[in-house]
Design a protein around this motif. Structure first.
Motif, PDB file in Angstrom:
ATOM      1  N   HIS A  53       0.845  -1.191   0.000  1.00 16.21           N
ATOM      2  CA  HIS A  53       0.000   0.000   0.000  1.00 16.21           C
ATOM      3  C   HIS A  53       0.879   1.240   0.000  1.00 16.21           C
ATOM      4  CE1 HIS A  53      -3.370   2.611   0.891  1.00 16.21           C
ATOM      5  NE2 HIS A  53      -2.704   3.128   1.873  1.00 16.21           N
ATOM      6  N   PHE A  54       0.546   2.199  -0.871  1.00 18.40           N
ATOM      7  CA  PHE A  54       1.296   3.447  -0.962  1.00 18.40           C
ATOM      8  C   PHE A  54       0.337   4.611  -0.727  1.00 18.40           C
ATOM      9  CE2 PHE A  54       5.380   2.139  -2.706  1.00 18.40           C
ATOM     10  CZ  PHE A  54       5.108   0.823  -3.020  1.00 18.40           C
ATOM     11  N   GLU A  55       0.685   5.465   0.198  1.00 20.16           N
ATOM     12  CA  GLU A  55      -0.155   6.619   0.481  1.00 20.16           C
ATOM     13  C   GLU A  55       0.599   7.877   0.118  1.00 20.16           C
ATOM     14  OE1 GLU A  55      -1.818   6.678   4.362  1.00 20.16           O
ATOM     15  OE2 GLU A  55      -2.721   8.645   4.152  1.00 20.16           O
ATOM     16  N   GLU A  56       0.082   8.595  -0.880  1.00 24.43           N
ATOM     17  CA  GLU A  56       0.691   9.843  -1.323  1.00 24.43           C
ATOM     18  C   GLU A  56      -0.056  11.012  -0.724  1.00 24.43           C
ATOM     19  OE1 GLU A  56       1.686   8.197  -5.786  1.00 24.43           O
ATOM     20  OE2 GLU A  56      -0.297   8.236  -4.874  1.00 24.43           O
ATOM     21  N   SER A  57       0.662  12.095  -0.525  1.00 27.59           N
ATOM     22  CA  SER A  57       0.043  13.296   0.007  1.00 27.59           C
ATOM     23  C   SER A  57       0.826  14.510  -0.472  1.00 27.59           C
ATOM     24  CB  SER A  57       0.014  13.258   1.534  1.00 27.59           C
ATOM     25  OG  SER A  57       1.328  13.214   2.056  1.00 27.59           O
ATOM     26  N   GLY A  58       0.222  15.664  -0.303  1.00 28.63           N
ATOM     27  CA  GLY A  58       0.905  16.916  -0.589  1.00 28.63           C
ATOM     28  C   GLY A  58       0.468  17.632  -1.844  1.00 28.63           C
ATOM     29  N   GLY A  59      -0.296  16.973  -2.695  1.00 24.68           N
ATOM     30  CA  GLY A  59      -0.751  17.644  -3.901  1.00 24.68           C
ATOM     31  C   GLY A  59      -1.706  18.783  -3.564  1.00 24.68           C
ATOM     32  N   ALA A  60      -1.638  19.844  -4.363  1.00 28.59           N
ATOM     33  CA  ALA A  60      -2.478  21.015  -4.109  1.00 28.59           C
ATOM     34  C   ALA A  60      -2.454  21.917  -5.337  1.00 28.59           C
ATOM     35  CB  ALA A  60      -1.974  21.773  -2.880  1.00 28.59           C
ATOM     36  N   SER A  61      -3.204  22.993  -5.258  1.00 32.91           N
ATOM     37  CA  SER A  61      -3.168  24.035  -6.289  1.00 32.91           C
ATOM     38  C   SER A  61      -2.311  25.184  -5.794  1.00 32.91           C
ATOM     39  CB  SER A  61      -4.578  24.527  -6.587  1.00 32.91           C
ATOM     40  OG  SER A  61      -5.361  23.512  -7.171  1.00 32.91           O
ATOM     41  N   VAL A  62      -1.368  25.614  -6.612  1.00 31.08           N
ATOM     42  CA  VAL A  62      -0.480  26.713  -6.238  1.00 31.08           C
ATOM     43  C   VAL A  62      -0.286  27.639  -7.429  1.00 31.08           C
ATOM     44  CG1 VAL A  62       0.755  25.390  -4.485  1.00 31.08           C
ATOM     45  CG2 VAL A  62       1.596  25.419  -6.849  1.00 31.08           C
ATOM     46  N   GLN A  63       0.222  28.816  -7.152  1.00 34.57           N
ATOM     47  CA  GLN A  63       0.533  29.762  -8.220  1.00 34.57           C
ATOM     48  C   GLN A  63       1.934  29.498  -8.760  1.00 34.57           C
ATOM     49  OE1 GLN A  63      -0.042  33.686  -6.519  1.00 34.57           O
ATOM     50  NE2 GLN A  63      -2.237  33.645  -6.976  1.00 34.57           N
ATOM     51  N   PRO A  64       2.180  29.932  -9.972  1.00 37.36           N
ATOM     52  CA  PRO A  64       3.547  29.790 -10.520  1.00 37.36           C
ATOM     53  C   PRO A  64       4.564  30.432  -9.584  1.00 37.36           C
ATOM     54  CG  PRO A  64       2.021  30.431 -12.245  1.00 37.36           C
ATOM     55  CD  PRO A  64       1.245  30.489 -10.959  1.00 37.36           C
ATOM     56  N   GLY A  65       5.693  29.758  -9.426  1.00 37.46           N
ATOM     57  CA  GLY A  65       6.717  30.231  -8.512  1.00 37.46           C
ATOM     58  C   GLY A  65       6.592  29.674  -7.111  1.00 37.46           C
ATOM     59  N   GLY A  66       5.483  29.013  -6.832  1.00 32.34           N
ATOM     60  CA  GLY A  66       5.252  28.451  -5.510  1.00 32.34           C
ATOM     61  C   GLY A  66       5.993  27.144  -5.285  1.00 32.34           C
ATOM     62  N   SER A  67       5.787  26.584  -4.099  1.00 36.30           N
ATOM     63  CA  SER A  67       6.459  25.345  -3.700  1.00 36.30           C
ATOM     64  C   SER A  67       5.454  24.355  -3.125  1.00 36.30           C
ATOM     65  CB  SER A  67       7.521  25.642  -2.634  1.00 36.30           C
ATOM     66  OG  SER A  67       8.511  26.513  -3.128  1.00 36.30           O
ATOM     67  N   LEU A  68       5.780  23.096  -3.276  1.00 32.77           N
ATOM     68  CA  LEU A  68       5.007  22.020  -2.669  1.00 32.77           C
ATOM     69  C   LEU A  68       5.946  20.900  -2.269  1.00 32.77           C
ATOM     70  CD1 LEU A  68       1.888  21.545  -5.004  1.00 32.77           C
ATOM     71  CD2 LEU A  68       1.869  22.392  -2.663  1.00 32.77           C
ATOM     72  N   ARG A  69       5.519  20.131  -1.288  1.00 31.89           N
ATOM     73  CA  ARG A  69       6.263  18.950  -0.888  1.00 31.89           C
ATOM     74  C   ARG A  69       5.334  17.761  -0.963  1.00 31.89           C
ATOM     75  NH1 ARG A  69       7.025  15.950   3.824  1.00 31.89           N
ATOM     76  NH2 ARG A  69       9.122  15.068   4.130  1.00 31.89           N
ATOM     77  N   LEU A  70       5.671  16.822  -1.835  1.00 25.87           N
ATOM     78  CA  LEU A  70       4.912  15.587  -1.945  1.00 25.87           C
ATOM     79  C   LEU A  70       5.577  14.508  -1.098  1.00 25.87           C
ATOM     80  CD1 LEU A  70       4.282  15.446  -5.813  1.00 25.87           C
ATOM     81  CD2 LEU A  70       3.001  16.678  -4.052  1.00 25.87           C
ATOM     82  N   ALA A  71       4.751  13.648  -0.528  1.00 22.07           N
ATOM     83  CA  ALA A  71       5.272  12.543   0.264  1.00 22.07           C
ATOM     84  C   ALA A  71       4.543  11.261  -0.116  1.00 22.07           C
ATOM     85  CB  ALA A  71       5.107  12.821   1.752  1.00 22.07           C
ATOM     86  N   CYS A  72       5.253  10.161  -0.009  1.00 18.87           N
ATOM     87  CA  CYS A  72       4.671   8.852  -0.303  1.00 18.87           C
ATOM     88  C   CYS A  72       5.224   7.861   0.708  1.00 18.87           C
ATOM     89  CB  CYS A  72       5.019   8.421  -1.717  1.00 18.87           C
ATOM     90  SG  CYS A  72       4.486   6.759  -2.149  1.00 18.87           S
ATOM     91  N   VAL A  73       4.324   7.207   1.411  1.00 21.94           N
ATOM     92  CA  VAL A  73       4.727   6.221   2.408  1.00 21.94           C
ATOM     93  C   VAL A  73       4.283   4.840   1.953  1.00 21.94           C
ATOM     94  CG1 VAL A  73       4.501   5.469   4.785  1.00 21.94           C
ATOM     95  CG2 VAL A  73       4.592   7.906   4.251  1.00 21.94           C
ATOM     96  N   ALA A  74       5.225   3.920   1.913  1.00 26.28           N
ATOM     97  CA  ALA A  74       4.926   2.532   1.571  1.00 26.28           C
ATOM     98  C   ALA A  74       4.706   1.760   2.860  1.00 26.28           C
ATOM     99  CB  ALA A  74       6.070   1.931   0.777  1.00 26.28           C
ATOM    100  N   SER A  75       3.595   1.090   2.956  1.00 23.54           N
ATOM    101  CA  SER A  75       3.278   0.378   4.193  1.00 23.54           C
ATOM    102  C   SER A  75       2.783  -1.023   3.876  1.00 23.54           C
ATOM    103  CB  SER A  75       2.219   1.147   4.973  1.00 23.54           C
ATOM    104  OG  SER A  75       1.026   1.230   4.230  1.00 23.54           O
ATOM    105  N   GLY A  76       2.599  -1.797   4.908  1.00 25.26           N
ATOM    106  CA  GLY A  76       2.047  -3.134   4.748  1.00 25.26           C
ATOM    107  C   GLY A  76       3.080  -4.222   4.909  1.00 25.26           C
TER     108      GLY A  76
END
Length: 119
Positions: free
Chosen positions: A1-24
């Motif tokens: 099982h993989f759980e991803e997070s961090g996606g969002a809507s941002v303006q150009p020039g912005g920042s985001l951090r995506l994360a994915c945890v593998a479990s099970g």
């Protein structure tokens, strides 16, 4: 099982951090990576980190994105900075596993997290 997070809507020039945890279960990780797929386009490679720590990036994200892992948590992150409209896509995490005694590298995928960059 993989759980991803961090996606969002941002303006150009912005920042985001995506994360994915593998479990099970515990994975014998060969590499972890991020891919993305924009509407109407094929899935493309974004970044990869090998078990030994070497990293590889698609040319358009080199210098803007950073991939890192936390092996204790079976987690891979993608720090994205100076985001551009063309970075808009569904982002997927990927894990390639070592199978001892073979050359097989089975791959596992997350469900994706949406990143939208717009003004």
């Amino acid at each position: 099982h993989f759980e991803e997070s961090g996606g969002a809507s941002v303006q150009p020039g912005g920042s985001l951090r995506l994360a994915c945890v593998a479990s099970g279960r515990t994975f014998n990780t060969y590499a972890m990576a991020w891919f993305r797929q924009a509407p109407g386009k094929e899935r493309e490679f974004v970044a990869r980190i090998m078990g030994g720590g070497s990293t590889y990036y698609e040319d358009s994200v080199e210098g803007r994105f950073t991939i890192a892992t936390n092996s204790a948590k079976n987690e891979v992150c993608l720090q994205m900075t100076r985001l551009k409209i063309e970075d808009t896509a569904m982002y997927y995490c990927n894990l390639a596993e070592l199978v001892p005694g073979t050359s097989r590298r089975p791959e596992y995928w997350g469900q994706g997290t949406q990143v939208t960059v717009s003004s």
